[in-house]
Design a protein around this motif. Structure first.
Motif, PDB file in Angstrom:
ATOM      1  N   LEU A 110     139.466  94.482  15.427  1.00 47.31           N
ATOM      2  CA  LEU A 110     138.886  95.447  16.162  1.00 47.31           C
ATOM      3  C   LEU A 110     137.577  95.080  16.644  1.00 47.31           C
ATOM      4  N   HIS A 111     137.401  95.317  18.043  1.00 44.20           N
ATOM      5  CA  HIS A 111     136.259  94.765  19.046  1.00 44.20           C
ATOM      6  C   HIS A 111     135.075  95.854  18.587  1.00 44.20           C
ATOM      7  N   CYS A 112     135.078  97.151  18.720  1.00 42.70           N
ATOM      8  CA  CYS A 112     133.911  98.044  18.486  1.00 42.70           C
ATOM      9  C   CYS A 112     134.488  99.328  18.133  1.00 42.70           C
ATOM     10  N   THR A 113     133.588 100.176  17.657  1.00 40.98           N
ATOM     11  CA  THR A 113     133.811 101.687  17.618  1.00 40.98           C
ATOM     12  C   THR A 113     132.988 102.547  18.039  1.00 40.98           C
ATOM     13  N   LEU A 114     133.329 103.325  18.959  1.00 36.43           N
ATOM     14  CA  LEU A 114     132.494 104.115  19.681  1.00 36.43           C
ATOM     15  C   LEU A 114     132.519 105.710  19.030  1.00 36.43           C
ATOM     16  N   ASP A 115     131.581 106.190  18.409  1.00 34.76           N
ATOM     17  CA  ASP A 115     131.430 107.414  17.744  1.00 34.76           C
ATOM     18  C   ASP A 115     130.188 108.279  17.953  1.00 34.76           C
ATOM     19  N   GLY A 116     129.989 109.474  17.419  1.00 28.33           N
ATOM     20  CA  GLY A 116     128.847 109.997  17.503  1.00 28.33           C
ATOM     21  C   GLY A 116     128.638 110.662  18.540  1.00 28.33           C
ATOM     22  N   ALA A 117     129.568 111.037  19.580  1.00 28.67           N
ATOM     23  CA  ALA A 117     129.564 111.921  20.666  1.00 28.67           C
ATOM     24  C   ALA A 117     130.264 113.081  20.706  1.00 28.67           C
ATOM     25  N   HIS A 118     131.478 112.909  20.195  1.00 30.17           N
ATOM     26  CA  HIS A 118     132.335 113.834  20.147  1.00 30.17           C
ATOM     27  C   HIS A 118     132.229 114.750  18.924  1.00 30.17           C
ATOM     28  N   SER A 119     132.599 116.098  19.015  1.00 32.79           N
ATOM     29  CA  SER A 119     132.636 116.847  17.578  1.00 32.79           C
ATOM     30  C   SER A 119     133.936 117.423  17.367  1.00 32.79           C
ATOM     31  N   GLY A 120     135.002 117.170  18.230  1.00 35.81           N
ATOM     32  CA  GLY A 120     136.325 117.245  18.098  1.00 35.81           C
ATOM     33  C   GLY A 120     137.236 116.256  18.465  1.00 35.81           C
ATOM     34  N   GLY A 121     138.593 116.205  18.015  1.00 37.13           N
ATOM     35  CA  GLY A 121     139.537 115.507  18.340  1.00 37.13           C
ATOM     36  C   GLY A 121     139.542 114.881  19.868  1.00 37.13           C
ATOM     37  N   VAL A 122     139.560 113.529  19.983  1.00 33.04           N
ATOM     38  CA  VAL A 122     139.733 112.850  21.494  1.00 33.04           C
ATOM     39  C   VAL A 122     141.129 113.282  21.944  1.00 33.04           C
ATOM     40  N   ASN A 123     141.385 113.667  23.069  1.00 33.36           N
ATOM     41  CA  ASN A 123     142.520 113.828  23.743  1.00 33.36           C
ATOM     42  C   ASN A 123     143.033 112.820  24.816  1.00 33.36           C
ATOM     43  N   CYS A 124     142.061 112.167  25.318  1.00 35.69           N
ATOM     44  CA  CYS A 124     142.366 111.484  26.667  1.00 35.69           C
ATOM     45  C   CYS A 124     141.390 110.326  26.799  1.00 35.69           C
ATOM     46  N   VAL A 125     141.519 109.116  27.091  1.00 32.95           N
ATOM     47  CA  VAL A 125     140.667 108.103  27.463  1.00 32.95           C
ATOM     48  C   VAL A 125     140.914 107.234  28.580  1.00 32.95           C
ATOM     49  N   GLN A 126     140.276 107.016  29.520  1.00 39.56           N
ATOM     50  CA  GLN A 126     140.634 106.322  30.892  1.00 39.56           C
ATOM     51  C   GLN A 126     139.188 105.335  31.081  1.00 39.56           C
ATOM     52  N   TRP A 127     139.828 104.226  31.435  1.00 39.16           N
ATOM     53  CA  TRP A 127     139.012 103.152  31.793  1.00 39.16           C
ATOM     54  C   TRP A 127     138.591 103.189  33.440  1.00 39.16           C
ATOM     55  N   HIS A 128     137.109 102.435  33.635  1.00 41.47           N
ATOM     56  CA  HIS A 128     136.838 102.342  35.136  1.00 41.47           C
ATOM     57  C   HIS A 128     137.480 101.073  35.510  1.00 41.47           C
ATOM     58  N   PRO A 129     137.894 101.122  36.585  1.00 37.35           N
ATOM     59  CA  PRO A 129     138.814  99.876  37.129  1.00 37.35           C
ATOM     60  C   PRO A 129     137.754  98.839  37.431  1.00 37.35           C
ATOM     61  N   GLU A 130     136.360  98.873  37.690  1.00 32.64           N
ATOM     62  CA  GLU A 130     135.695  97.868  38.073  1.00 32.64           C
ATOM     63  C   GLU A 130     134.582  97.562  36.815  1.00 32.64           C
ATOM     64  N   GLU A 131     133.956  98.329  36.514  1.00 30.16           N
ATOM     65  CA  GLU A 131     132.565  98.435  35.487  1.00 30.16           C
ATOM     66  C   GLU A 131     133.254  98.516  34.223  1.00 30.16           C
ATOM     67  N   SER A 132     132.491  98.077  33.270  1.00 29.55           N
ATOM     68  CA  SER A 132     132.742  97.972  31.911  1.00 29.55           C
ATOM     69  C   SER A 132     132.420  99.422  31.255  1.00 29.55           C
ATOM     70  N   LEU A 133     133.024 100.553  31.904  1.00 28.43           N
ATOM     71  CA  LEU A 133     132.763 102.111  31.432  1.00 28.43           C
ATOM     72  C   LEU A 133     134.030 102.477  30.958  1.00 28.43           C
ATOM     73  N   LEU A 134     133.970 103.356  29.944  1.00 23.68           N
ATOM     74  CA  LEU A 134     135.114 104.284  29.506  1.00 23.68           C
ATOM     75  C   LEU A 134     134.711 105.580  29.457  1.00 23.68           C
ATOM     76  N   TYR A 135     135.893 106.393  29.727  1.00 23.34           N
ATOM     77  CA  TYR A 135     135.600 107.938  29.757  1.00 23.34           C
ATOM     78  C   TYR A 135     136.612 108.589  28.876  1.00 23.34           C
ATOM     79  N   SER A 136     136.098 109.425  28.090  1.00 24.08           N
ATOM     80  CA  SER A 136     136.971 110.107  27.004  1.00 24.08           C
ATOM     81  C   SER A 136     136.805 111.525  26.879  1.00 24.08           C
ATOM     82  N   GLY A 137     137.950 112.387  27.009  1.00 25.55           N
ATOM     83  CA  GLY A 137     137.920 113.794  26.815  1.00 25.55           C
ATOM     84  C   GLY A 137     138.108 114.446  25.611  1.00 25.55           C
ATOM     85  N   SER A 138     137.583 115.449  24.973  1.00 24.96           N
ATOM     86  CA  SER A 138     137.653 115.744  23.786  1.00 24.96           C
ATOM     87  C   SER A 138     137.764 117.214  23.832  1.00 24.96           C
TER      88      SER A 138
END
Length: 612
Positions: A110-138
């Protein structure tokens, strides 16, 4: 370049790695992440999250390929050519608990854990093609932008009133598509809505950009698919804003489960699309996106798979990715617990193609390499073995000759009726220390036969006679001698009779059977597919039962309040005494008197029916 994204939470996640397609990542019914090597057709890595049973994986997405330092390397000379190879490394997993896990295939951990932002289940995740960013919908209707360098939230905003079920970032990284029931296009610089698109009646589960052209040239297209919808809609982002309706529709046999496409860079280049539906079929499309098309487009080729039996059964396709050649497709089919990967060439000139494969032979050959070979030691009849317990305690092993003699004695005994067996059992006179070995075995045999007969006939007298014993050894031997068909009825009866010793023995036997079933599932690949689907159905029904229970409670409370209000209203009306009537035309006016309050109510209007 083929687009890959996070899978929807409505089905089990299954995604190929980008570019080289070397790995296949999927989460099965047991909540474990398995990464398969498509070249060697073997299991590359397996990761078990700490909360894989309570917080199951709902969606997965591969990150952009990057250069990975796998270990210490020697310094190269200047004369040696430096070849930098980019590999698929990071994998994002959304969970039902609202956390996002980042797994590294290079480290195997496991590289890292991202938590503390969503109060519901995560339905989708998507990476940014260039920068080190990740988007999540809940389910909490929010979109979160994560910074992977710091592991913290960079931005968070409310997307819609409904849950966010799908995300997709544009190839240039400037726009973001989000969807629940309404599709919204966001400007990632300002986090404001750029466009809105409506047309799906159910939750949108798939979003993909089909072109790489900028939106100000009327050449930006994207496609969307929804749950329980047999159409893929293509939308055009126009400069004048007249893009309310979809311009192209692709017909499917069922809702889309996995989508892979090769984007178009110009009007002269066609979009190639591979869609795996929920019914296990693969549909291939090829279309030039240049404005609206009124008629829905049918697939240019449909691929199905079946086994090689006399009565062929369909083999479900899990995922498919397009190759550089128009005829080459990488397929993953079979079960999520142990999929089969294969690169095939499909004759796209034919409208329908059926591929036959022997899945059982393929699975058995791949499993033989992982099963360890265990040899049973030969034990002499005179040898003695130390067993766990008190120091120095020895338990002699009985030879085969004694066992054969016991079998002969057992065969000589005559069968007794139920009345004779009940007469011979006297629980009050038998002492634990004074009972002989032959009496104990005979008593255990009687208990096992009587218990089966009592369960089949549901006779309370027989069950009461058997359940009166409190000897731990007799109970264990009796339960151990029961057939498989009598275990579940015995568990139900012991709960009703409230016998703790019998319940404990039944639970231990059930654990043994569960371990035996687990071994059978590992050894028999045919059971993996059937039981995996059964487990998925049971899990979905259990989730629905919890929601129905809440709905039943709310409806019961609402009906109770309504009935109470009606009763109070009727009671107050009954107490009133009508003291006068006045009829005007077809309307009757009456006055009422309340004897408790000694007050007269004014006239009330009552509409009489029209006389014929």
């Amino acid at each position: 370049m083929a687009a890959d994204g996070g899978s929807s939470s409505l089905q089990l996640p299954c995604v190929f790695s980008p570019k080289s397609r070397q790995f296949l990542a999927l989460c099965a019914q047991d909540g474990r992440l398995r990464i398969w090597n498509t070249d060697s057709k073997t299991l590359h890595q397996e990761y078990v999250p700490s909360a894989h049973l309570s917080a199951t994986c709902t969606c997965i997405a591969w990150g952009p390929c990057r250069t990975v330092k796998e270990g210490p390397q020697r310094k190269k000379r200047k004369s040696e050519a430096v070849q930098v190879e980019e590999k698929a490394d990071l994998l994002a997993m959304g969970t039902a608990a609202g956390t996002v896990l980042i797994y590294s295939t290079a480290k195997g951990a496991l590289h890292c854990t991202l938590d503390g932002a969503h109060s519901g289940g995560v339905n989708c995740v998507q990476w940014h093609p260039e920068e080190s960013l990740l988007y999540s919908g809940s389910d909490d209707t929010n979109i979160v932008e994560w910074d992977l360098q710091t592991g913290k939230t960079r931005s968070k905003w409310k997307a819609d009133r409904a849950a966010v079920t799908s995300l997709c970032v544009s190839p240039d990284g400037k726009l973001l598509l989000s969807a629940g029931h309404i599709i919204k296009m966001w400007d990632l610089d300002t986090k404001e809505v750029y466009r809105k698109f409506t047309g799906h009646s159910t939750a949108v589960t798939t979003l993909r950009f089909a072109t790489t052209r900028p939106p100000d040239s009327n050449g930006l297209y994207f496609l969307s698919g929804a749950a329980h919808d047999r159409l893929l809609s293509v939308w055009q982002v126009r400069e004048d804003g007249k893009d309310k309706n979809s311009v192209v529709s692709f017909t499917l046999t069922d809702e889309p489960q996995h989508i892979d496409l090769v984007t178009s860079n110009s009007k002269e280049e066609a979009v190639r699309l591979a869609v795996v539906c929920k019914d296990g079929q693969l549909h291939l499309f090829e279309h030039f996106l240049n404005g609206p098309c009124k008629k829905p487009l049918s697939p240019s080729c449909t691929v199905q798979m079946s086994d090689t039996k006399e009565s062929p059964m369909p083999i479900p396709l899990l995922a498919a990715v397009l190759g550089a050649d128009t005829r080459t497709v990488m397929l993953a089919y079979g079960s999520h617990l142990q999929p089969v990967m294969e690169k095939v060439e499909i004759n796209t000139a034919e409208r329908h193609v059926c591929l036959t494969r022997d899945v059982q032979t393929t699975l058995s050959l791949s499993m033989e390499t992982t099963v360890s070979k265990v040899k049973t030691p030969i034990v002499n009849a005179k040898s003695k073995v130390l067993v766990p317990g008190l120091p120095g305690h020895q338990a002699p092993l009985k030879g085969t000759s004694q066992g054969s003699e016991k079998r002969k004695k057992d065969t000589d005994t005559k069968e007794m009726s139920i009345a004779e067996r009940l007469g011979e059992i006297d629980l009050s006179t038998i002492s634990e220390k004074g009972a002989s070995k032959g009496t104990a075995s005979l008593q255990t045999d009687n208990f096992a036969v009587l218990l089966v007969q009592g369960l089949e006939s549901n006779d309370a007298s027989i069950l009461n006679k058997v359940f009166q014993t409190r000897k731990d050894m007799v109970i264990k031997k009796t339960v151990a001698r029961l057939p498989l068909s009598a275990v579940l009825p015995l568990v139900e009866e012991t709960k009703l009779w409230q016998k703790p010793l019998w319940v404990l023995s039944c639970c231990l036997l059930k654990c043994f059977y569960l371990q035996l079933i687990h071994l059978c599932i590992q050894q028999l690949p045919d059971l993996v597919t059937q039981l995996g689907v059964l487990y998925h159905v049971i899990e979905s029904r259990v989730k629905m039962f919890h929601k129905l229970t809440k709905l039943h409670g709310k409806l019961y409370l609402l009906m109770t309040q309504v009935s109470a209000n009606i009763c109070s209203a009727v009671h107050s009306i009954i107490k009133l005494q009508v003291i006068g009537f006045v009829k005007l035309n077809s309307t009757l006016y009456c006055s009422a008197f309340d004897p408790e309050r000694s007050s007269i109510y004014p006239s009330r209007e009552i509409i009489l029916p029209q006389q014929p």
